[in-house]
Design an enzyme around this catalytic site. Sequence first.
Site, PDB file in Angstrom:
ATOM      1  N   ASP A  32      -2.814  -1.055   4.171  1.00  0.00           N
ATOM      2  CA  ASP A  32      -2.498  -1.061   2.731  1.00  0.00           C
ATOM      3  C   ASP A  32      -3.111  -2.291   2.082  1.00  0.00           C
ATOM      4  OD1 ASP A  32      -0.957  -2.951   3.905  1.00  0.00           O
ATOM      5  OD2 ASP A  32       0.900  -2.459   2.809  1.00  0.00           O
TER       6      ASP A  32
HETATM    7  N1  LIG Z   1       0.119   6.555   5.588  1.00  0.00           N
HETATM    8  C1  LIG Z   1      -0.647   5.583   6.096  1.00  0.00           C
HETATM    9  N2  LIG Z   1      -0.087   4.466   6.561  1.00  0.00           N
HETATM   10  C2  LIG Z   1      -0.857   3.479   7.067  1.00  0.00           C
HETATM   11  C3  LIG Z   1      -2.266   3.617   7.134  1.00  0.00           C
HETATM   12  N3  LIG Z   1      -2.785   2.478   7.688  1.00  0.00           N
HETATM   13  C4  LIG Z   1      -1.735   1.680   7.933  1.00  0.00           C
HETATM   14  N4  LIG Z   1      -0.546   2.256   7.564  1.00  0.00           N
HETATM   15  C5  LIG Z   1       0.793   1.760   7.635  1.00  0.00           C
HETATM   16  O1  LIG Z   1       0.979   0.857   6.568  1.00  0.00           O
HETATM   17  C6  LIG Z   1       2.024  -0.035   6.916  1.00  0.00           C
HETATM   18  C7  LIG Z   1       1.660  -1.424   6.521  1.00  0.00           C
HETATM   19  O2  LIG Z   1       2.687  -2.285   6.909  1.00  0.00           O
HETATM   20  P1  LIG Z   1       3.160  -3.420   6.021  1.00  0.00           P
HETATM   21  O3  LIG Z   1       2.065  -4.149   5.326  1.00  0.00           O
HETATM   22  O4  LIG Z   1       4.121  -4.268   6.818  1.00  0.00           O
HETATM   23  O5  LIG Z   1       4.042  -2.670   4.956  1.00  0.00           O
HETATM   24  P2  LIG Z   1       4.771  -3.234   3.713  1.00  0.00           P
HETATM   25  O6  LIG Z   1       6.013  -2.409   3.600  1.00  0.00           O
HETATM   26  O7  LIG Z   1       3.878  -3.119   2.536  1.00  0.00           O
HETATM   27  O8  LIG Z   1       5.125  -4.717   3.998  1.00  0.00           O
HETATM   28  P3  LIG Z   1       4.621  -5.969   3.258  1.00  0.00           P
HETATM   29  O9  LIG Z   1       3.187  -5.991   3.254  1.00  0.00           O
HETATM   30  O10 LIG Z   1       5.223  -7.119   4.026  1.00  0.00           O
HETATM   31  O11 LIG Z   1       5.183  -5.861   1.856  1.00  0.00           O
HETATM   32  C8  LIG Z   1       2.285   0.167   8.400  1.00  0.00           C
HETATM   33  O12 LIG Z   1       3.492   0.861   8.587  1.00  0.00           O
HETATM   34  C9  LIG Z   1       1.112   1.014   8.873  1.00  0.00           C
HETATM   35  O13 LIG Z   1       1.469   1.876   9.944  1.00  0.00           O
HETATM   36  C10 LIG Z   1      -2.835   4.809   6.650  1.00  0.00           C
HETATM   37  O14 LIG Z   1      -4.029   5.005   6.655  1.00  0.00           O
HETATM   38  N5  LIG Z   1      -1.987   5.744   6.133  1.00  0.00           N
END
Ligand SMILES: Nc1nc2c(ncn2[C@@H]2O[C@H](COP(=O)(O)OP(=O)(O)OP(=O)(O)O)[C@@H](O)[C@H]2O)c(=O)[nH]1
Length: 547
Positions: free
Chosen positions: A451
């Site tokens: 993200d």
């Molecule tokens: N649906 C989806 N999820 C993804 C993808 N790539 C990564 N993720 C997920 O995105 C999430 C990113 O985690 P975090 O950055 O901790 O999420 P957050 O809730 O925004 O936490 P903070 O950044 O601390 O605010 C993880 O659960 C990954 O598994 C993708 O391509 N698609």
Amino acid sequence: MTLKRVSQSLLARLIAFGLLLVILGSFARYYLLAKYLREDLTQLVSAQQLAYAEAVAQDIDFKLRERLRLLQRLAATLPQTLLDDPERLGAWLAERHKLNPVFSLGIVVADTRGTVLADYPAAPGRSGGSLAGDPDFTHALKGEGRIGRPKTGLFTGARLLPMSVPLRARDGSVRAVLIGLTALAAPDFLDRISHGRIGESGGFLLVSPADRLFVAAGRPELAMKPTPPSGVNPLHDKAMDGFRGAGVTTNAQGVEEVSAIASVPSTGWFVVARLPTAEAYAPVRRAQEVVIRQSMIAVALVLGVAGFFIRRMLGPLHRAARLAERMTAGELPLAPLPVVRDDEVGLLTRAFNQLLGKLTASQVDLQRMAHHDELTGLPNRVLLADRLRQGLARARRKDSRIAALYLDLDGFKPINDSLGHEAGDIALRDVSARLRAVLRQSDTLARVGGDEFVLLVTDLASREDCAGVTELARRCIEAVAPPLSIKGHTLRVGVSIGIAFGAAHDDPESVLMAADHAMYEAKKAGRGCYRIAEAASSPADTEPLPG
Ligand SMILES: Nc1nc2c(ncn2[C@@H]2O[C@H](COP(=O)(O)OP(=O)(O)OP(=O)(O)O)[C@@H](O)[C@H]2O)c(=O)[nH]1
């Protein structure tokens, strides 16, 4: 090597195939024409030769019978009283001879004992000589006239043909014998044999089979010479056995000739009309020469005209191949080949162009996949690094700056956790679209992690431009803030942004790391805000920018 190239060339093969057809056709025509022409000519020449032989044989037969009749008339009209007066008998013979001098070597009158009473023209020693053992005399003495056999004269020493008839008394008894002698070389006798010509090299022969002798011949050295032994000339052997007609044979000299045989009935002789096949079949050779000449012209045409046209036809193929080679070597950009004609070459070129189109499309796809994120379609880390390098290079040239905005979504994970990964993907695509709407065309938005996004702004030439970056960060936060509607759920995410400026001396990695750190600062500060990196070239650390 060159020979191998030529042997593999389609043009060379087509021309070779054309030549092969021409040569095979020529061979077939050469032999068939020769065969049929020879057969036809044999028939024609045989018929012609037979006509010649028959005409000459009839002529000779007529002359022989005429002479015999003349001798018989002389015997019938000779006053028998003259037999007792040789002088007057000689004068009477001279008179008759002058009237009709066909017996060129003399008319001889002999008494029943064989003593020559008189002769005219006189031959030395003949008058008063004896013919007692002469077969013609003996034959006539028995009461029958006949044409004798060719021989060398007893008194004249010349080659002659004797004829004898009896001279009868009133009571029918033989009183004397009249013998007429004709020189074989006498004019108007056998001249058609000795001087007659057929074509350039043909002629006649007169053969006495009973004597196995050439009575007369076109070639003087054969006259009065024995005929060849059997087994040498097959047609001659057949003629000796009674065959009359025509055929092809090889004579005693080894010359092949068309010969025709016709009878001289009065003597049992036969006339041979002969023409060497070398002359008889001259039209065959001429026809064969024509075929050879035609073939040479056809070969020249195949080499010249067909070669020219095939070359022309294959020209576009050669040009297309050369263009394709240059494209492969990188000398020309990949582009469809020109379709010159609507033939097989055009078909091949079109097919090649379609293949090229597919190749180019998949190359574009590959290129795009290598530089873009599949989910959002945004540039990926690789393309971002490239744009970052380009941006810094321009900054060096123009003394401008760049800014990297590191964006990390807030509260994204719960979407994945609560609604599933698919919903998370939708959220990522929606956020990407919102961010894209905020950018200028020259900015680059890349997705660099789950993200995480980086927004690259280049060509910051003034302090206002740099101030605009923070404004941009604010707009990004505002763009992401409104709730998302995913699968009937209303969800909210936010974004934390770290900003780092880069100038001429910075390297791309350090700018990105600075922005990343700043983003963490924003997270720590409570999320949904931006922080500017202090370590990287922030506008505050550097020389004031113009404006
Ligand atoms: N649906 C989806 N999820 C993804 C993808 N790539 C990564 N993720 C997920 O995105 C999430 C990113 O985690 P975090 O950055 O901790 O999420 P957050 O809730 O925004 O936490 P903070 O950044 O601390 O605010 C993880 O659960 C990954 O598994 C993708 O391509 N698609």
